[in-house]
Design a protein around this motif. Structure first.
Motif, mmCIF file in Angstrom:
data_model
loop_
_atom_site.group_PDB
_atom_site.id
_atom_site.type_symbol
_atom_site.label_atom_id
_atom_site.label_comp_id
_atom_site.label_asym_id
_atom_site.label_seq_id
_atom_site.Cartn_x
_atom_site.Cartn_y
_atom_site.Cartn_z
ATOM 1 N N SER A 150 -27.890 -37.326 44.870
ATOM 2 C CA SER A 150 -27.221 -36.657 45.930
ATOM 3 C C SER A 150 -28.232 -36.963 47.378
ATOM 4 O O SER A 150 -29.310 -36.964 47.041
ATOM 5 N N TYR A 151 -27.823 -36.974 48.519
ATOM 6 C CA TYR A 151 -28.490 -37.029 49.903
ATOM 7 C C TYR A 151 -28.332 -35.635 50.529
ATOM 8 O O TYR A 151 -27.017 -35.076 50.874
ATOM 9 N N VAL A 152 -29.670 -35.221 50.618
ATOM 10 C CA VAL A 152 -29.753 -33.733 51.135
ATOM 11 C C VAL A 152 -30.761 -33.949 52.315
ATOM 12 O O VAL A 152 -31.863 -34.248 51.910
ATOM 13 N N ALA A 153 -30.285 -33.890 53.744
ATOM 14 C CA ALA A 153 -31.100 -34.187 54.760
ATOM 15 C C ALA A 153 -32.101 -32.868 54.802
ATOM 16 O O ALA A 153 -32.022 -31.907 54.590
ATOM 17 N N PHE A 159 -26.900 -27.265 54.874
ATOM 18 C CA PHE A 159 -25.537 -28.039 55.373
ATOM 19 C C PHE A 159 -25.180 -28.894 54.421
ATOM 20 O O PHE A 159 -23.931 -29.273 54.520
ATOM 21 N N TYR A 160 -25.998 -29.589 54.001
ATOM 22 C CA TYR A 160 -25.861 -30.726 53.060
ATOM 23 C C TYR A 160 -25.359 -30.112 51.672
ATOM 24 O O TYR A 160 -25.574 -31.051 50.658
ATOM 25 N N GLY A 161 -25.319 -28.773 51.364
ATOM 26 C CA GLY A 161 -24.909 -28.492 50.091
ATOM 27 C C GLY A 161 -25.826 -27.942 48.921
ATOM 28 O O GLY A 161 -25.694 -27.878 47.788
ATOM 29 N N PRO A 218 -21.883 -32.093 52.256
ATOM 30 C CA PRO A 218 -21.959 -31.518 53.458
ATOM 31 C C PRO A 218 -20.865 -30.384 53.676
ATOM 32 O O PRO A 218 -19.852 -30.797 53.474
ATOM 33 N N LYS A 219 -21.204 -29.490 54.602
ATOM 34 C CA LYS A 219 -20.108 -28.935 55.248
ATOM 35 C C LYS A 219 -18.884 -29.379 56.035
ATOM 36 O O LYS A 219 -17.874 -28.957 56.266
#
Length: 303
Positions: A150-153, A159-161, A218-219
């Motif tokens: 997963s990509y999570v900033a 916001f990115y879950g 993401p939201k």
């Protein structure tokens, strides 16, 4: 025909590079009117000689650049991408949204979710794609074990879950979860979660090939190229945005574990290989020729 492109630099610069390499009937020029003073001057000097402006951002407040476009009666395309729609929804609820450019322009998006939100805002629009898959080869993947990517900033983990991903990792202790973007600092990481921070394209491509499931949670989201890449390299995808026949959609309140269980069963039923027929279908649909010729058709229909 000269076409000026401004707006979000990441996408705007890529559009200019792609379209100039793909065709010769139009000349595309990027002007970074958001962040560079010299580019603002270049935009105002070139606009009298241009036939069109493409704004890679839906604009709902005042823009000196777009005022110049309207004053000179040039064609305008607004490409809605993501946070611009969120901002429009917020301004619309506060009755502060300007429709000056919306009503003048051809409005377009490449996202099914954003399309539904533009409908809510009563903004007529077209669907047009401009992101394509630059794959040199296509291969069926074989997995030694099921890993989840997963990509999570960094700095925007929630916001990115992140909270949903964290709980999924706790509930699925036999699966390895790999996060890129965030370095995991100050996060409470389950034992089966690894955070890699920023990585280069070569390492990311290798992860796409090794990880059987890709999460993008993401939201709010536009049309993500990372989703296309993950599917093209073989992953099953869980996304917060609808993309019929290609991804599993997850929404708040829904059990993500049920979706993960379903995908794990499908991967195991394929003897730990990727869905190669889906890979081929996606790569064909989002080939350079298909996407850029379609985008060119949208431009020509507007001019």
């Amino acid at each position: 025909m000269l076409i000026l492109v401004n707006g979000l630099p990441l996408f705007a610069k890529q559009i200019v590079e792609d379209m100039n390499a793909f065709q010769s009937e139009h000349r595309f020029v990027f002007c970074n009117t958001y962040y560079k003073r010299l580019d603002k001057l270049k935009f105002f000097l070139l606009m009298p000689f241009a036939s069109m402006c493409i704004s890679v951002n839906g604009v709902t407040d005042d823009s000196a650049a777009l005022n110049w476009v309207i004053q000179l009666r040039k064609k305008l395309i607004l490409l809605w991408s993501g946070t611009d729609v969120l901002l429009a929804l917020e301004r619309n609820s506060k009755q502060t949204m300007s429709r000056k450019y919306i009503d003048y322009a051809l409005n377009a998006t490449d996202s099914a979710l954003l399309s539904s939100e533009l409908d809510q805002l009563q903004i007529p629009h077209v669907i047009t794609y401009f992101k394509w898959l630059p794959l040199e080869s296509l291969q069926k993947q074989t997995y030694n074990r099921i890993r989840v990517l997963s990509y999570v900033a960094k700095g925007k983990e929630d916001f990115y879950g992140w909270q949903t991903i964290r709980q999924a990792a706790i509930d699925n202790p036999l699966l390895d979860f790999v996060l890129v973007g965030t370095d995991g600092k100050d996060l409470s990481l389950p034992h089966n979660v690894t955070c890699l921070g920023w990585i280069d394209k070569t390492k990311l491509t290798q992860l796409y090939k090794e990880c059987a499931i890709f999460l993008r949670l993401p939201k709010h989201d536009g049309f993500s190229l990372s989703v296309l890449e993950a599917i093209a390299y073989g992953a099953e995808v869980i996304w917060t945005t609808p993309m019929p026949s290609y991804v599993e959609r997850w929404t708040e309140g829904q059990s993500i574990n049920q979706i993960i269980d379903k995908l794990v069963s499908q991967i195991e039923a394929r003897k730990m290989t990727s869905n190669f027929e889906r890979q081929k279908a996606l790569v064909k649909q989002f080939s350079r020729e298909n996407i850029l010729s379609g985008f060119l058709n949208t431009i020509n229909a507007t001019s």
